[in-house]
Design an enzyme around this catalytic site. Structure first.
Site, PDB file in Angstrom:
ATOM      1  N   ARG A   1       0.832  -1.203   0.000  1.00 22.86           N
ATOM      2  CA  ARG A   1       0.000   0.000   0.000  1.00 22.86           C
ATOM      3  C   ARG A   1       0.873   1.262   0.000  1.00 22.86           C
ATOM      4  O   ARG A   1       0.535   2.264  -0.637  1.00 22.86           O
ATOM      5  CB  ARG A   1      -0.960   0.005   1.186  1.00 22.86           C
ATOM      6  CG  ARG A   1      -2.018  -1.100   1.104  1.00 22.86           C
ATOM      7  CD  ARG A   1      -3.236  -0.797   1.959  1.00 22.86           C
ATOM      8  NE  ARG A   1      -3.892   0.432   1.511  1.00 22.86           N
ATOM      9  CZ  ARG A   1      -4.757   0.503   0.504  1.00 22.86           C
ATOM     10  NH1 ARG A   1      -5.043  -0.575  -0.201  1.00 22.86           N
ATOM     11  NH2 ARG A   1      -5.308   1.655   0.192  1.00 22.86           N
TER      12      ARG A   1
ATOM     13  N   THR B   1      -4.690   7.129  -3.263  1.00 21.89           N
ATOM     14  CA  THR B   1      -5.653   6.748  -4.299  1.00 21.89           C
ATOM     15  C   THR B   1      -5.608   7.697  -5.489  1.00 21.89           C
ATOM     16  O   THR B   1      -5.671   7.277  -6.650  1.00 21.89           O
ATOM     17  CB  THR B   1      -7.081   6.717  -3.716  1.00 21.89           C
ATOM     18  OG1 THR B   1      -7.115   5.796  -2.626  1.00 21.89           O
ATOM     19  CG2 THR B   1      -8.086   6.288  -4.762  1.00 21.89           C
TER      20      THR B   1
ATOM     21  N   ARG C   1       1.350   4.845  -8.289  1.00 26.73           N
ATOM     22  CA  ARG C   1       0.231   5.637  -8.820  1.00 26.73           C
ATOM     23  C   ARG C   1       0.683   7.014  -9.282  1.00 26.73           C
ATOM     24  O   ARG C   1       0.151   7.546 -10.258  1.00 26.73           O
ATOM     25  CB  ARG C   1      -0.871   5.740  -7.753  1.00 26.73           C
ATOM     26  CG  ARG C   1      -1.622   4.422  -7.553  1.00 26.73           C
ATOM     27  CD  ARG C   1      -2.504   4.433  -6.328  1.00 26.73           C
ATOM     28  NE  ARG C   1      -3.344   3.238  -6.270  1.00 26.73           N
ATOM     29  CZ  ARG C   1      -3.983   2.838  -5.183  1.00 26.73           C
ATOM     30  NH1 ARG C   1      -3.871   3.524  -4.043  1.00 26.73           N
ATOM     31  NH2 ARG C   1      -4.726   1.740  -5.217  1.00 26.73           N
TER      32      ARG C   1
ATOM     33  N   ASN D   1      -6.012   4.258 -11.520  1.00 29.33           N
ATOM     34  CA  ASN D   1      -4.797   4.534 -10.740  1.00 29.33           C
ATOM     35  C   ASN D   1      -3.880   3.310 -10.664  1.00 29.33           C
ATOM     36  O   ASN D   1      -3.228   3.062  -9.659  1.00 29.33           O
ATOM     37  CB  ASN D   1      -5.151   5.058  -9.349  1.00 29.33           C
ATOM     38  CG  ASN D   1      -5.993   4.076  -8.549  1.00 29.33           C
ATOM     39  OD1 ASN D   1      -6.323   2.987  -9.030  1.00 29.33           O
ATOM     40  ND2 ASN D   1      -6.332   4.451  -7.327  1.00 29.33           N
TER      41      ASN D   1
ATOM     42  N   HIS E   1      -4.314  -2.117  -7.411  1.00 27.77           N
ATOM     43  CA  HIS E   1      -5.084  -2.195  -6.171  1.00 27.77           C
ATOM     44  C   HIS E   1      -4.272  -2.921  -5.111  1.00 27.77           C
ATOM     45  O   HIS E   1      -3.478  -3.808  -5.417  1.00 27.77           O
ATOM     46  CB  HIS E   1      -6.398  -2.952  -6.417  1.00 27.77           C
ATOM     47  CG  HIS E   1      -7.174  -3.230  -5.151  1.00 27.77           C
ATOM     48  ND1 HIS E   1      -7.983  -2.287  -4.562  1.00 27.77           N
ATOM     49  CD2 HIS E   1      -7.244  -4.341  -4.377  1.00 27.77           C
ATOM     50  CE1 HIS E   1      -8.534  -2.807  -3.483  1.00 27.77           C
ATOM     51  NE2 HIS E   1      -8.108  -4.054  -3.342  1.00 27.77           N
TER      52      HIS E   1
END
Length: 408
Positions: free
Chosen positions: A201, A207, A218, A228, A231
């Site tokens: 992450r 995001t 991203r 983006n 996931h």
């Protein structure tokens, strides 16, 4: 079997060793043991039995020792083995020790504590981005010291997308995200690293690519909050659930079907040494950005030695490297591709062989310096890729991986 019963006690030493071990991304001065100990299995063809062995790896001089645990004696006395790298010694991997293939089943508690502290798996999904970006994204992932242990492309259903984005339940953004995720091809990956869920992450970034930190995935390749790039899951539990939904089987059938079409295609196998050396993404990018080819199916496999010998059987008695080729294909993860020509009038098998170059990387570097084998091959066995030889065998070789091995 208790490993500690057949090995001498560990010795503590202190040593400065920057960047060791590379697979875990450590860069510090620390206390560690003089050896790492692994419980392995090896199939003995002569005795037609599986033997349990202990593999000791000594990092100071890259030497190994193999102990036959049932007899309590050395099967291989301590000897240096430069080709064996610490990043190969992962539970679940197969390693080649002087042409003996050892499956790493477990490790000693002290080795686990030192090498695999807080190791996790997480699920990553590359969204429907242009195929030319896939290689760059895979390279980014591997440079962040993640191990890719499962990988395949596919198309997901709306039910899968709803489960993936259940945290957006009730949001006006959810229908838009689901429509996008289900609109095209995605690539699912199982990534392994210390604290993998959190680390992935962080590598993704915010995001919104506009507010994502510089250098995050991203920020580098994202367009907006929906498009983006990729996931990531929020918890280990969510990651395990999505790994099962994407890579799992139901009644013997994969929940997410493989994408191979078995028509007008050729087969390309990216060999284990390429993955270990971190060049998987570069080869995918080279194929995807070439004007003549597209990758229609991709999946990662672990190949048993018997299957590798069967796959390469056409070379038996023809090329002296047959045995070594089979062993190398079985000694680590490989990636199988179904490759298609963008021009249906071109012979896909023959044309793709030109992109790969001659079997001998040295010859490739002389004649076709921009070919895959010239750029990433080391020798005739470790020559980066296998590609179909005969025009009529393209479909058969793709079927061998995406039908036979995929359901094995």
């Amino acid at each position: 079997m208790v490993i500690d019963n057949v090995i001498e006690p560990f010795l503590y030493v202190r040593k400065i060793h920057n960047g060791y071990p590379p697979a875990l991304g450590r860069q510090r001065t620390y206390d560690y043991f003089d050896k790492y100990t692994f419980l392995c299995e090896m199939y003995d063809e002569d005795a037609d039995e599986v033997k349990e062995l202990v593999l000791n790896f000594f990092p100071f001089d890259n030497s190994i020792q193999i102990i036959d645990s049932s007899k309590g004696r050395n099967l291989v006395k301590r000897v240096q083995l430069p080709p064996l790298k610490i990043e190969m010694l992962q539970i679940g991997n197969i390693v080649n020790i002087f042409s003996r293939l050892l499956y790493i089943k477990d490790c000693a508690p002290a080795t686990r504590k030192e090498l695999y502290h807080n190791i996790q798996s997480t699920f990553a999904l590359i969204k429907p981005v242009p195929p030319s970006a896939h290689g760059k994204i895979i390279t980014f992932i591997m440079k962040k010291d993640f191990r890719i242990v499962r990988m395949k492309n596919g198309k997901v259903s709306k039910d899968f997308a709803k489960e993936l984005y259940k945290n957006l339940s009730g949001s006006n953004l959810l229908p838009i995200v689901i429509d996008y995720i289900t609109s095209g091809e995605v690539i699912g990956l199982e990534l392994v690293a210390p604290d993998a869920v959190k680390k992935w992450r962080e590598c993704l970034g915010d995001t919104d690519p506009v507010t994502a930190a510089p250098g995050t995935l991203r920020r580098l390749y994202g367009e907006n909050k929906v498009k983006n790039v990729a996931h990531g899951c929020n918890t280990v539990e969510d990651a395990n659930q999505m790994l099962n939904l994407f890579f799992g089987y139901e009644n013997g059938v994969p929940r997410i079907p493989f994408r191979a079409t078995y028509e007008n295609c050729t087969c390309c196998i990216i060999k284990p040494h390429v993955i270990i050396e971190g060049n998987l993404g570069a080869i995918l990018e080279q194929i995807a950005t070439s004007k003549n080819f597209s990758i229609s199916a991709i999946a990662m496999f672990s190949v048993k030695l018997a299957d590798a010998k069967e796959f390469f059987e056409v070379y038996k008695g023809v090329v002296p490297e047959y045995e070594a080729m089979s062993i190398h294909l079985a000694e680590g993860k490989c990636v199988a591709l179904e490759v298609k020509c963008n021009n249906p009038n071109i012979n896909c098998v023959c044309e793709f062989r030109q992109l790969c170059g001659p079997r001998d990387p040295e010859l490739s570097r002389q004649l076709y310096p921009d070919s895959i084998r010239a750029l990433y091959g080391k020798n005739i066995v470790h020559n980066a890729v296998h590609c179909t030889d005969l025009a009529e065998d393209g479909q058969l070789e793709v079927e061998y991986f995406f039908k036979l091995l995929a359901n094995d």
